[in-house]
Design an enzyme around this catalytic site. Structure first.
Site, PDB file in Angstrom:
ATOM      1  CD  GLU A  69      -4.349  -6.523  -7.534  1.00 14.69           C
ATOM      2  OE1 GLU A  69      -3.997  -5.984  -6.704  1.00 14.69           O
ATOM      3  OE2 GLU A  69      -5.379  -7.138  -8.261  1.00 14.69           O
ATOM      4  CB  SER A  89      -1.108  -0.174   1.163  1.00 12.56           C
ATOM      5  OG  SER A  89      -1.471   1.001   1.185  1.00 12.56           O
ATOM      6  CG  ASP A 132      -9.189  16.402 -21.613  1.00  7.97           C
ATOM      7  OD1 ASP A 132      -7.305  15.749 -21.648  1.00  7.97           O
ATOM      8  OD2 ASP A 132      -9.889  15.396 -21.720  1.00  7.97           O
TER       9      ASP A 132
END
Length: 758
Positions: free
Chosen positions: A516, A330, A688
């Site tokens: 993963e 994380s 953008d």
């Protein structure tokens, strides 16, 4: 563990939600089950696919072979080509893929998403590879098969299933809707052919650009640790691994970044590819703006630096920040805390004394999620730049590739001379429904659950049928919440057949994994592949794990981590021996490359390509304007003057941005333009794809909507006169029975001044 309890209201609401979902699935099953919905490829060329979605279809185009540019081969190095193309897809009326949070739909754009392609070929052109890193959540099987199909139409056998890797960066802020297996289609709220086509076209275009740009060059490799950007989000699972194994490593995450530096023969920059293990979840599950998250910001910074004078998404230098074994990694480095009390909830179940697991959330280092994204992304960029600049170890040697399709539900792994184990049909455990500290589900589920719950078991059994004893036994100690491997309507809920693939460039081996891998899973796979090469005389191989490749199959934990049954283990869909199976399969690929016996390998069972899929849950409607207004009219103008550091905002009469994914006559939703006195013209300064701009879409009633464009004026902005422009498309239908048309429109704000101080 004490059983969870539900209030009467909570139970009723959850039950109502599940029943509504089940009714939807049942009705769609009746609508979409036909006798000819699966089309299997009959050879390794992967041809003849068609994609049908209502009246929209993608047919295989006639084969038009595009030859290589003529190049001499009397040089030392490789032919290198790089390319980058937009693959954003819808930015409204579509779910964001990653968190699986109901209601997290796209409502605008923070940054465009790009596919970045890197082609490497030997000087004589005898062998080549293409690595494509794509700013999406993951690569779906349908996406890969369609890309390969179109590449064959353009290039014949030049780019194939064995020498092309498609890898997702794993941003959780990209559109969903490009899958074919039912669980993912439901999570996407339907299949969006509009987004699927946009993504496929962008990926293919990036490869075409790399192919066209190929030139003689050299590749250098470098490695280094990135500090202060990761934590292990399941440390108690990691601790289940043998102490002797953990003692070999200084951290419970992989901190090493591997960088490839690509230059031409004059030493001029061409591109960079890096692999680093980090979840792009700095933008949390409250976000509604499509963006590329932390690794995308790293790519943006490096490309802007190398492509000075170009707008974002433009310029010759291409920087790919690819995913690796990020399963338990994380970027929210402050760790998990109870949002209601502030105390730490870093415990085996990630729960809080008050509020349970739904209160346990990890946060990044910034004051908000965008700030955290940029802090983490900048640190990744800085290390990549450092490694790129100092790279001096040249990569040399042949380019080789090996690939197989494998039925992962039926792999036998020989543990020792007398004992063998097998993989399982796919299933998800209870902790899957809990989510992670990066994004909790909000339901009353807890990580680390090793027993089923009668409440949920009963609902599942009544709506979907009971899981078989075989699948329950195979997955132990996982308590099965969804027995997806036994659910087949309207199509299978999970893939049986996955890709395993290795590509080598000299002493570099890229292991393309279809999911993963956790930190320790990745370490074991790398070590096994490196050892296999060494056993056949190819020593000192650098093995990188490339994550989220070719087809998505959730997570892969170690056998020991699986016993803890946190989120990652509950999401290891092929059972406790999944990692062992992959290690066995990738060792076989490494052996085939090392012994030059790839041609003798079976290609394996070919995956299906489903033709009819569940339509998007959100229907298309005609866009309308308020009485007396036109599309693009300004509703809220900017102020006359702004100081750097402030936010200039304009609101326009808008139309649904998903129309722009169908009719791509505009390449941006917005521009920020500066008036140039010397030429009396307006110069585009931002678009953008710039991280300084935000495009918000506000959906109203009966087809009416507004669009708000924000420009967060950076300190580097030049003083002067500016304006903001809006580019959109509206859906128009003059008569009920006539097909709708999509028309472009523009809007322009009044001019305003930017100053350094008031």
């Amino acid at each position: 563990m004490a059983k969870r309890t539900f209030s009467m209201l909570e139970s009723f609401l959850i039950f109502l939600l599940v029943v509504m979902t089940a009714i939807t699935v049942a009705l769609l099953s009746l609508l979409f089950i036909t006798s000819g919905t699966i089309e299997n490829n009959k050879d390794s060329g992967i041809h003849g696919f068609s994609t049908t979605q209502g009246s929209m279809a993608t047919q295989s185009s006639p084969v038009t072979l595009i030859p290589d540019p003529p190049f001499p081969n009397n040089f030392s190095g490789y032919y290198i080509g790089v390319g980058r193309a937009d693959c954003t897809g819808q930015v409204a009326d579509i779910a964001l893929m990653g968190y699986g949070k109901s209601g997290q739909n796209a409502r605008g754009l923070l940054t465009r998403l790009y596919s970045r392609a890197f082609i490497v070929a030997e000087p004589d052109g005898s062998s080549r590879m293409a690595f494509i890193t794509i700013e999406i959540g993951m690569v779906s099987q349908r996406l890969r098969l369609e890309v390969l199909n179109r590449l064959k139409s353009k290039y014949g056998s030049l780019y194939r299933r064995d020498n092309v890797i498609l890898s997702g960066t794993h941003t959780h802020s990209a559109p969903a809707g490009f899958f074919q297996y039912t669980l993912f289609v439901l999570a996407s709220e339907g299949f969006s052919n509009r987004t699927f086509e946009y993504m496929v076209s962008g990926i293919v275009k990036s490869i075409e650009m790399a192919h066209t740009n190929m030139k003689p060059g050299k590749i250098f490799i470098n490695k280094g640790n990135v500090a202060g950007v990761q934590i292990n989000r399941s440390p108690f699972s990691y601790l289940k691994n043998p102490p002797s194994e953990r003692a070999r490593y200084s951290s419970n995450t992989d901190k090493e970044m591997v960088v490839l530096k690509m230059v031409n023969l004059n030493g001029e920059d061409l591109g960079l590819v890096s692999w680093f293990a980090i979840h792009p979840v700095s933008m949390n599950n409250t976000n509604h703006l499509v963006n590329s998250d932390n690794v995308g910001y790293a790519a943006y910074l490096l490309e802007q630096e190398k492509n000075r004078g170009h707008l974002p998404g433009q310029g010759p230098f291409v920087a790919g920040f690819a995913s690796s074994n990020l399963g338990d990694v994380s970027p929210n480095i402050l760790g998990p805390h109870c949002v209601n009390t502030g105390e730490s909830c870093d415990n085996p179940n990630s729960t809080c004394p008050i509020g349970g697991s739904s209160m346990c959330i990890a946060h990044g280092p910034g004051h908000d999620m965008l700030d955290s994204t940029q802090i983490i992304g900048r640190m990744i960029y800085q290390k990549a730049k450092e490694l790129y600049t100092s790279a001096s170890q040249e990569v040399s040697g042949p380019v080789a590739a090996a690939h197989q399709w494998v039925n992962m539900t039926d792999v036998t792994v020989q543990v020792n001379a007398t004992h063998a184990v097998k993989t399982c049909k796919p299933a998800l455990g209870y902790s899957f429904a809990a989510g992670t500290i990066d994004g909790v589900s909000g339901l009353n589920f807890t990580q680390g659950t090793t027993e089923g719950d009668p409440f949920w078991d009963t609902i599942r059994d009544q709506l979907l049928g009971r899981p078989s004893e075989e699948i329950k036994e195979c997955h132990k100690p996982k308590p099965i919440l969804l027995h997806t491997g036994e659910l087949t309507k309207p199509h299978p809920w999970h893939p049986d057949i996955v890709d395993v693939q290795i590509i080598t460039i000299g002493s570099l081996a890229i292991a393309a994994i279809p999911g993963e891998f956790t930190t320790m899973s990745g370490r074991r796979l790398r070590e096994a592949v490196k050892t296999e090469f060494a056993s056949y005389g190819i020593r000192n191989m650098t093995v990188v794990i490339s994550g989220l490749c070719n087809v998505y199959s959730h997570y892969i934990t170690t056998y020991e981590e699986y016993q803890a049954q946190r989120y990652e283990a509950a999401s290891t869909i092929y059972g406790p021996h999944t990692l062992s199976a992959y290690i066995q399969l990738f060792r076989a690929l490494a052996k085939a490359i090392a012994t030059d016996t790839v041609a003798n390998m079976s290609s394996g069972p070919e995956p299906p390509f489903f033709k009819q899929l569940i339509a998007p849950f959100i229907l298309n409607i005609v866009d309308r304007t308020p009485i007396g207004k036109h599309f693009g009219d300004v509703l809220q103008p900017p102020r006359p003057k702004y100081r750097v550091g402030e936010v200039a905002a304009v609101t326009f009469v808008g139309a649904n941005p998903k129309n722009s994914a169908e009719n791509q006559t505009h390449v941006t939703f917005l521009t920020v333009e500066k008036y140039e006195d010397s030429t009396a013209t307006w110069k585009i300064m931002y678009n953008d794809a710039s991280w300084e701009t935000k495009f918000y879409w506000h959906k109203g009633l009966l087809g009416r909507s507004n669009a708000t464009i924000e420009w967060h004026i950076p300190d580097t902005a030049q003083p002067g006169i500016y304006r903001i422009r809006y580019f959109g498309h509206n859906r128009k239908q003059d008569q009920l029975l006539k097909p709708a048309v999509i028309l472009p429109f523009e809007g322009t704000s009044s001019a305003f001044e930017v100053v350094t101080t008031y």
